[in-house]
Design a protein around this motif. Structure first.
Motif, PDB file in Angstrom:
ATOM      1  N   HIS A 117      68.074  54.965 -28.753  1.00 55.24           N
ATOM      2  CA  HIS A 117      67.037  55.844 -28.188  1.00 55.24           C
ATOM      3  C   HIS A 117      66.381  55.261 -26.937  1.00 55.24           C
ATOM      4  N   ASP A 118      66.436  53.939 -26.761  1.00 59.57           N
ATOM      5  CA  ASP A 118      65.865  53.341 -25.547  1.00 59.57           C
ATOM      6  C   ASP A 118      66.938  52.651 -24.712  1.00 59.57           C
ATOM      7  N   ASN A 119      68.204  53.023 -24.954  1.00 67.88           N
ATOM      8  CA  ASN A 119      69.311  52.354 -24.278  1.00 67.88           C
ATOM      9  C   ASN A 119      69.826  53.130 -23.066  1.00 67.88           C
ATOM     10  N   VAL A 120      69.419  54.385 -22.926  1.00 60.28           N
ATOM     11  CA  VAL A 120      69.872  55.217 -21.812  1.00 60.28           C
ATOM     12  C   VAL A 120      68.762  55.289 -20.772  1.00 60.28           C
ATOM     13  N   VAL A 121      69.109  54.963 -19.532  1.00 60.04           N
ATOM     14  CA  VAL A 121      68.113  54.975 -18.455  1.00 60.04           C
ATOM     15  C   VAL A 121      68.481  56.038 -17.425  1.00 60.04           C
ATOM     16  N   HIS A 122      67.460  56.545 -16.777  1.00 65.62           N
ATOM     17  CA  HIS A 122      67.593  57.614 -15.791  1.00 65.62           C
ATOM     18  C   HIS A 122      67.106  57.127 -14.434  1.00 65.62           C
ATOM     19  N   LEU A 123      67.817  57.531 -13.355  1.00 62.37           N
ATOM     20  CA  LEU A 123      67.388  57.207 -11.995  1.00 62.37           C
ATOM     21  C   LEU A 123      66.591  58.385 -11.438  1.00 62.37           C
ATOM     22  N   PRO A 124      65.273  58.299 -11.407  1.00 67.19           N
ATOM     23  CA  PRO A 124      64.472  59.446 -10.966  1.00 67.19           C
ATOM     24  C   PRO A 124      64.486  59.680  -9.457  1.00 67.19           C
ATOM     25  N   HIS A 125      64.983  58.711  -8.686  1.00 67.69           N
ATOM     26  CA  HIS A 125      64.902  58.829  -7.224  1.00 67.69           C
ATOM     27  C   HIS A 125      66.251  59.154  -6.576  1.00 67.69           C
ATOM     28  N   MET A 126      67.197  59.686  -7.357  1.00 73.28           N
ATOM     29  CA  MET A 126      68.482  60.062  -6.764  1.00 73.28           C
ATOM     30  C   MET A 126      68.339  61.109  -5.652  1.00 73.28           C
ATOM     31  N   PRO A 127      67.423  62.091  -5.763  1.00 76.18           N
ATOM     32  CA  PRO A 127      67.263  63.033  -4.640  1.00 76.18           C
ATOM     33  C   PRO A 127      66.925  62.343  -3.318  1.00 76.18           C
ATOM     34  N   LEU A 128      66.154  61.266  -3.373  1.00 78.30           N
ATOM     35  CA  LEU A 128      65.845  60.529  -2.145  1.00 78.30           C
ATOM     36  C   LEU A 128      67.104  59.896  -1.570  1.00 78.30           C
ATOM     37  N   PHE A 129      67.920  59.298  -2.421  1.00 78.56           N
ATOM     38  CA  PHE A 129      69.138  58.660  -1.920  1.00 78.56           C
ATOM     39  C   PHE A 129      70.170  59.695  -1.478  1.00 78.56           C
TER      40      PHE A 129
END
Length: 566
Positions: free
Chosen positions: A165-177
């Motif tokens: 449940h805490d092993n998956v991470v999300h990149l919230p700034h992909m729209p910027l890149f």
């Protein structure tokens, strides 16, 4: 890794011997966009880029690795990059503290099956599958199809895979890149690996001056417009109904290169609408596109809809002088068919001249047929070269070098372009009309040969979309300049420019020089080679017809192999 004075230093590709070369290349992209397009970023976006530079080397490298991969979700336990100076958990913790990654408990079904293995998923959904009457031996695709009809699209990991449940991470700034990637590449078709994971040092590039006036994007709204069009194109590829997409297409723009992309989007949208049975919508969309293929597509659709009067009204007023040979040919055929339907005189189609040809019977030695003919025809006083599309294109590229690399807005986005990105667009020539005419003036005053040879020596090895340095050499150029009259070069170059996308190919395979013939005798000829079973293509026929009308010597050599009964 950043230079103190980025504004004055020209970006360099990273050395592949550096294990973190991909990070150096990513920093080149980020710094270039910040330097040249910083005013098109929001204050928050610029702060984010400043924060990126303050991260440790390991954190920056790990973030770059994730940005380069597919999607925005990643398993923390699967991130393994031994070249990092610090372990992945340490770098990931730094990224989390800075808000660069976030824990993702809700995961879409597609991402769930992308991130986890079948062995990990089976225990989690065994009871659900059993209740539905399925065994736990279902393959992964079958399990996903069953669950898609039973579960919400967003799966809560803490409910189904609590150990992760805490092993998956999300990149919230992909729209910027993505925005940075667009402003650097000028498109979103190229992904990060096209730059970040390649060595650019093997190729040398012309140094095009970058000024605020030459930028492709002058306003943030133009970047937004491109992003919306890209989303529309992605939905087109996914099969979204054209009727749903049409209201999303941005309004016409004064930015010429964005307008060209919008025209291409409308062409594809029109095709999609027709495929989906929305013929009236297809006509409406195609009528608003100025893409060179849109009008023929519109006419053919009107013809299929038996709206012959409408098709005739458009076709008869189409100015043929502005068309490429392929367009003129397509228009003439439509006019001929539609004229009968509306009771109008059938227009006469110009007769295609029969190409001059000859037959050779040669031993089959295993070399390509073009090489076999070249070797057979070669004489010391009449040398023959296998050049195909390279010679005329190369002569043009060397004469018009400075025009090709002029800093026209929307033509160059970064220092690593092979050539202008608007090369095959309809507005390539209109936006460079005056300097192109200055190049043609050199053909009249006689100093074109000195310019071509000077550029060959001065620009040796620099990437140019017209010049193939592996084929074009100084001896070949000197022979060509000695034997091909300037007026022939001018008509060849002008036809090339009439439709660069179509006319850069289709030239005959061989050229034979006759340097010892006295002027005004024929001093060169082009030879198209066709092996057994091969035949002329349409674009080759059009070039041969053009040569005939211009008095340029060109023949077709048909080859049969000795011992072949055909």
């Amino acid at each position: 890794m950043n230079t103190p004075d980025r504004q004055d230093s020209r970006p360099q590709a990273a050395d592949l011997t550096n294990p973190l070369y991909y990070l150096e290349n990513m920093e080149t992209v980020v710094n270039w966009v910040d330097d040249h397009h910083g005013d098109l970023l929001t204050a928050d976006e610029r702060r984010r880029l400043a924060d990126f530079r303050l991260l440790s080397v390991s954190a920056r490298a790990l973030l770059t690795r994730m940005i380069m991969r597919t999607g925005e979700l990643f398993r923390a336990d699967k991130l393994s990059y031994p070249e990092l100076p610090e372990p992945e958990p340490v770098a990931l913790a730094e990224l989390a503290a800075g808000g660069w990654v976030q824990t993702a408990d809700l995961v879409r079904l597609d991402d769930l099956f992308r991130l986890f293995t079948l062995a990990e998923l089976r225990p989690a959904f065994a009871a659900t599958l059993s209740d539905l009457g399925y065994t736990r031996t279902l393959p992964k695709a079958g399990m996903k199809a069953v669950l898609a009809g039973q579960l919400d699209d967003a799966i809560r990991l803490s409910d189904w895979l609590p150990a992760h449940h805490d092993n998956v991470v999300h990149l919230p700034h992909m729209p910027l890149f993505d925005r940075i990637r667009l402003m650097f590449f000028g498109n979103l078709r190229q992904n990060w690996s096209d730059f970040v994971l390649v060595e650019l040092g093997y190729q040398q590039y012309e140094q095009v001056p970058f000024t605020p006036e030459s930028r492709a994007f002058q306003h943030r709204e133009e970047v937004d417009c491109y992003l919306v069009m890209h989303q529309c194109r992605e939905q087109l590829d996914e099969g979204v109904p054209a009727a749903d997409l049409w209201p999303q297409v941005p309004a016409p723009t004064e930015n010429t290169w964005l307008a060209s992309r919008r025209d291409r989007l409308l062409l594809e949208l029109g095709r999609q609408a027709e495929r989906q049975g929305e013929r009236e919508l297809a006509l409406e969309v195609l009528a608003q596109s100025t893409h060179r293929e849109a009008r023929l597509k519109q006419l053919r659709l009107l013809e299929r809809m038996k709206r012959f009067d409408d098709a005739w009204a458009i076709a008869r007023d189409w100015h043929t002088t502005e068309l490429s040979d392929a367009e003129a040919q397509g228009l003439a055929r439509i006019l001929k068919r539609v004229a009968r339907k509306v009771g109008q005189p059938v227009p006469e189609l110009p007769a295609e001249p029969a190409p001059d040809d000859f037959l050779l019977t040669l031993p089959h030695t295993g070399v390509p047929v073009e090489v076999a003919v070249q070797q057979h025809l070669w004489q010391d006083h009449q040398p023959v070269f296998y050049v195909e599309n390279t010679l005329i294109n190369g002569l043009f590229g060397l004469l018009c070098w400075d025009v090709v690399f002029a800093p026209v807005p929307g033509a160059f986005f970064h220092p690593f372009h092979m050539g202008p990105v608007d090369l095959t667009r309809e507005d390539f020539v209109p936006r460079r009309r005056e300097p192109l005419e200055e190049c043609f003036a050199h053909l009249e005053d006689g100093d074109y040969g000195d310019i071509i040879l000077a550029n060959y020596r001065r620009k040796q090895g620099l990437a140019n979309p017209f010049v193939n340095w592996l084929v074009v050499n100084e001896d070949l150029l000197e022979l060509a300049l000695d034997c091909i009259p300037a007026d022939h070069l001018e008509v060849l170059f002008r036809r090339l420019l009439h439709n660069l996308k179509e006319h850069r190919s289709g030239f005959p395979d061989l050229i034979r020089f006759l340097p010892h013939e006295a002027a005004p005798a024929r001093r060169y000829e082009m030879i198209e080679v066709k092996g057994p079973g091969d035949r002329l293509q349409d674009h080759q026929r059009r070039w041969l017809a053009f040569f005939h009308h211009q008095g340029i010597a060109a023949r077709v050599c048909y080859v049969r192999w000795q011992g072949d009964g055909t």
